[in-house]
Design an enzyme around this catalytic site. Sequence first.
Site, PDB file in Angstrom:
ATOM      1  N   CYS A 126      -7.333  -0.679   1.701  1.00  0.00           N
ATOM      2  CA  CYS A 126      -7.305  -1.660   2.872  1.00  0.00           C
ATOM      3  C   CYS A 126      -8.342  -1.346   3.863  1.00  0.00           C
ATOM      4  O   CYS A 126      -8.427  -0.081   4.314  1.00  0.00           O
ATOM      5  CB  CYS A 126      -6.048  -2.138   3.635  1.00  0.00           C
ATOM      6  SG  CYS A 126      -4.703  -2.632   2.496  1.00  0.00           S
ATOM      7  N   CYS A 147     -23.352   1.513  -1.675  1.00  0.00           N
ATOM      8  CA  CYS A 147     -22.094   1.529  -2.775  1.00  0.00           C
ATOM      9  C   CYS A 147     -21.965   0.398  -3.711  1.00  0.00           C
ATOM     10  O   CYS A 147     -22.642  -0.371  -3.781  1.00  0.00           O
ATOM     11  CB  CYS A 147     -20.931   1.435  -1.898  1.00  0.00           C
ATOM     12  SG  CYS A 147     -20.517   2.547  -0.802  1.00  0.00           S
ATOM     13  N   LYS A 186       0.811  -1.432  -0.070  1.00  0.00           N
ATOM     14  CA  LYS A 186       0.121  -0.157  -0.082  1.00  0.00           C
ATOM     15  C   LYS A 186       0.919   1.210  -0.003  1.00  0.00           C
ATOM     16  O   LYS A 186       0.645   2.167  -0.681  1.00  0.00           O
ATOM     17  CB  LYS A 186      -0.877   0.076   1.219  1.00  0.00           C
ATOM     18  CG  LYS A 186      -1.474   1.269   1.487  1.00  0.00           C
ATOM     19  CD  LYS A 186      -2.293   1.388   2.814  1.00  0.00           C
ATOM     20  CE  LYS A 186      -2.983   2.645   3.244  1.00  0.00           C
ATOM     21  NZ  LYS A 186      -3.984   3.042   2.247  1.00  0.00           N
ATOM     22  N   ASN A 243     -15.798  -8.239   0.100  1.00  0.00           N
ATOM     23  CA  ASN A 243     -15.487  -6.634   0.015  1.00  0.00           C
ATOM     24  C   ASN A 243     -14.336  -6.385  -0.744  1.00  0.00           C
ATOM     25  O   ASN A 243     -13.867  -5.361  -0.562  1.00  0.00           O
ATOM     26  CB  ASN A 243     -15.330  -6.461   1.660  1.00  0.00           C
ATOM     27  CG  ASN A 243     -15.330  -4.868   1.544  1.00  0.00           C
ATOM     28  OD1 ASN A 243     -16.040  -4.009   0.783  1.00  0.00           O
ATOM     29  ND2 ASN A 243     -14.593  -4.354   2.525  1.00  0.00           N
ATOM     30  N   HIS A 293     -13.757   8.134  -6.334  1.00  0.00           N
ATOM     31  CA  HIS A 293     -12.603   7.197  -6.493  1.00  0.00           C
ATOM     32  C   HIS A 293     -11.403   7.570  -7.180  1.00  0.00           C
ATOM     33  O   HIS A 293     -10.274   6.944  -7.296  1.00  0.00           O
ATOM     34  CB  HIS A 293     -12.930   5.579  -6.799  1.00  0.00           C
ATOM     35  CG  HIS A 293     -13.956   5.156  -5.901  1.00  0.00           C
ATOM     36  ND1 HIS A 293     -15.187   5.273  -5.918  1.00  0.00           N
ATOM     37  CD2 HIS A 293     -13.832   4.731  -4.521  1.00  0.00           C
ATOM     38  CE1 HIS A 293     -15.998   4.726  -4.891  1.00  0.00           C
ATOM     39  NE2 HIS A 293     -15.062   4.473  -4.020  1.00  0.00           N
ATOM     40  N   GLY A 327     -20.812  11.961   3.832  1.00  0.00           N
ATOM     41  CA  GLY A 327     -20.495  11.813   5.120  1.00  0.00           C
ATOM     42  C   GLY A 327     -18.872  12.149   5.495  1.00  0.00           C
ATOM     43  O   GLY A 327     -18.974  13.153   6.024  1.00  0.00           O
ATOM     44  N   SER A 328     -18.010  11.466   4.983  1.00  0.00           N
ATOM     45  CA  SER A 328     -16.721  11.997   5.461  1.00  0.00           C
ATOM     46  C   SER A 328     -15.930  12.838   4.489  1.00  0.00           C
ATOM     47  O   SER A 328     -16.502  13.119   3.209  1.00  0.00           O
ATOM     48  CB  SER A 328     -15.758  10.562   5.306  1.00  0.00           C
ATOM     49  OG  SER A 328     -15.805  10.154   4.078  1.00  0.00           O
TER      50      SER A 328
END
Length: 765
Positions: free
Chosen positions: A522, A649, A18, A116, A701, A438-439
């Site tokens: 992640c 989503c 990552k 997921n 995204h 929201g975020s």
Amino acid sequence: MASHIVGYPRMGPKRELKFALESFWDKKSSAEDLQKVAADLRSSIWKQMADAGIKYIPSNTFSYYDQVLDTATMLGAVPPRYNFAGGEIGFDTYFSMARGNASVPAMEMTKWFDTNYHYIVPELGPEVNFSYASHKAVNEYKEAKELGVDTVPVLVGPVTFLLLSKPAKGVEKTFPLLSLLDKILPVYKEVIGELKAAGASWIQFDEPTLVLDLESHQLEAFTKAYSELESTLSGLNVIVETYFADIPAETYKILTALKGVTGFGFDLVRGAKTLDLIKGGFPSGKYLFAGVVDGRNIWANDLAASLSTLQSLEGIVGKDKLVVSTSCSLLHTAVDLVNEPKLDKEIKSWLAFAAQKVVEVNALAKALAGEKDEAFFSENAAAQASRKSSPRVTNQAVQKAAAALRGSDHRRATTVSARLDAQQKKLNLPVLPTTTIGSFPQTLELRRVRREYKAKKISEDDYVKAIKEEISKVVKLQEELDIDVLVHGEPERNDMVEYFGEQLSGFAFTANGWVQSYGSRCVKPPIIYGDVSRPNPMTVFWSQTAQSMTKRPMKGMLTGPVTILNWSFVRNDQPRFETCYQIALAIKDEVEDLEKAGINVIQIDEAALREGLPLRKAEHAFYLDWAVHSFRITNLPLQDTTQIHTHMCYSNFNDIIHSIIDMDADVMTIENSRSSEKLLSVFREGVKYGAGIGPGVYDIHSPRIPSTEEIADRINKMLAVLDTNILWVNPDCGLKTRKYAEVKPALENMVSAAKLIRTQLASAK
């Protein structure tokens, strides 16, 4: 007795990949730096499996982003917008396909079956010129060989690749993707030929679509593909691997008759019916890769039960043809328990992450071969017994309350249209109200504050002060942008599930239990080990604080019970719906407290509702019934003036739209932009929807900033099928992973687009 692993996590025990990816994307490191991190990870994984005694070790399960994208690049299936000129595909083209770039959008991303994890959806059509454009599979096989490890190269199978693709833009929606089989098989033949030349003796084709409800022409494609590949595969041992569900009986017959195939891999954790099919008849002389170790959860396997299952198969398959395996790739579980020194010792004894599952697979293989490690099996049996009898697992009051919910309907007393009227009188919102999901971006400074508070390096007062300042900034920004319904930005939250789990009983948390969701992203799923309840209010303080900073409506932000369930590692000692009802009751308590605190708009995110849908249609109705029921439980009994939002989503909702309507939310926001307005087709087909709806107007995204005109165009497309008075304008998802430099202009353009259309609507009256 042999052992096999279907696949392994790529990110590394401390998310090394990552950080290497993000550093490369931010131009802080070179391609060589990224390749070095990747090579070190691959090497350590192969060595770890070899040291554990695994016979069939996979290669080419590593990916810089996604294995389906890797397959698309292997086949040279690059959409024209990326200007690929031929040759070997490099990072520029590869990451543009995955993430978009300044001038072109990314390819669509969607859920990998019912997990997921997300894969990049290939865009195909009759014009695609397939060519062998990425030699990754062969290169990684050779890389392992040089390290002294003989691996089984893994490829996404040709039929699964086509079934998971979609017609490219401009191609008829009805275009038969399987008609491209003849065009992709020559590339597969080249890859197989190179692998053989490099010394491979086994090859694995992942064909998980075999567990789906397939039509006869789709099943015929498997027969055709493997017949066509048979001569190229000659001299190789071939595994066709399936996972995530039972194999339908008809499919089992076709699969086990495939030409050129040496062995078949089955998920025997989620596939109890497959076990019956195997016992009813298995082709003589073929290998069975028996997936008895759960690749999708973190519980230690009940080794005695697994051994018993394997022993029952020995007589059918033959001792030398039975291979112990994982139920699916270990990509879907956490990496290594060794990195969890702070986890409660008793709970830790109940768990096995990927590294431990590798050891379990080998222990079972040795036990079958008559070399049972009695101490290891005894320790496992003791952990299983302790989990069954531990008082921390059971709460009688919770069990009773959840049991009382069965069979009742739980629905708000008035219709959604009556509630929307009451809410509009109270909220007084304009046409096409704007909001966000929201975020807001989480800066390095904000993450530092949270980290230091958790480590007790700063006081609670300092922490609260810092979070209040961040909320104030987010509220001020939204007011400056003239957004209608505000959010507090969730600066206090690390993750939309973990944040709630930390405040609910029955949950445990890891320090490094990360699982790949997509690309470098992640998630760290909580572990639900016991009965769930809410000891104290969880969000009321922050929502009240945020509402006190503005006269505009402030949304309370909660994660719904189905999403908490689907994004956690869930206990496997009771049905999932029982755990879901327990979580629903805890969220219901929170919703009531928010309403009492003066919060008039409450969002209960069900981002993962669709994802929990079983893979087979026969099981859909039961799941949707309890999932939708769980959501309705959360918002009872509320005043009509309290507006309940939900958000979903990455979903293809067309087949479950009636269940979504049955959730009875007042407003639903849905990710939509990456799927080319697939969602809107449902309304074009005449589905009546009377609640508020906000299909996302831009893709969060991607770092790309959409123009006002582009967003206005999207809104107009929505207005062609949706009533003006129910449409909301919002981004696709939360903005947590973006930077403020991207968020501000994108939201500015979004609000401008909404105002532009409002003006046009007003002048058209």
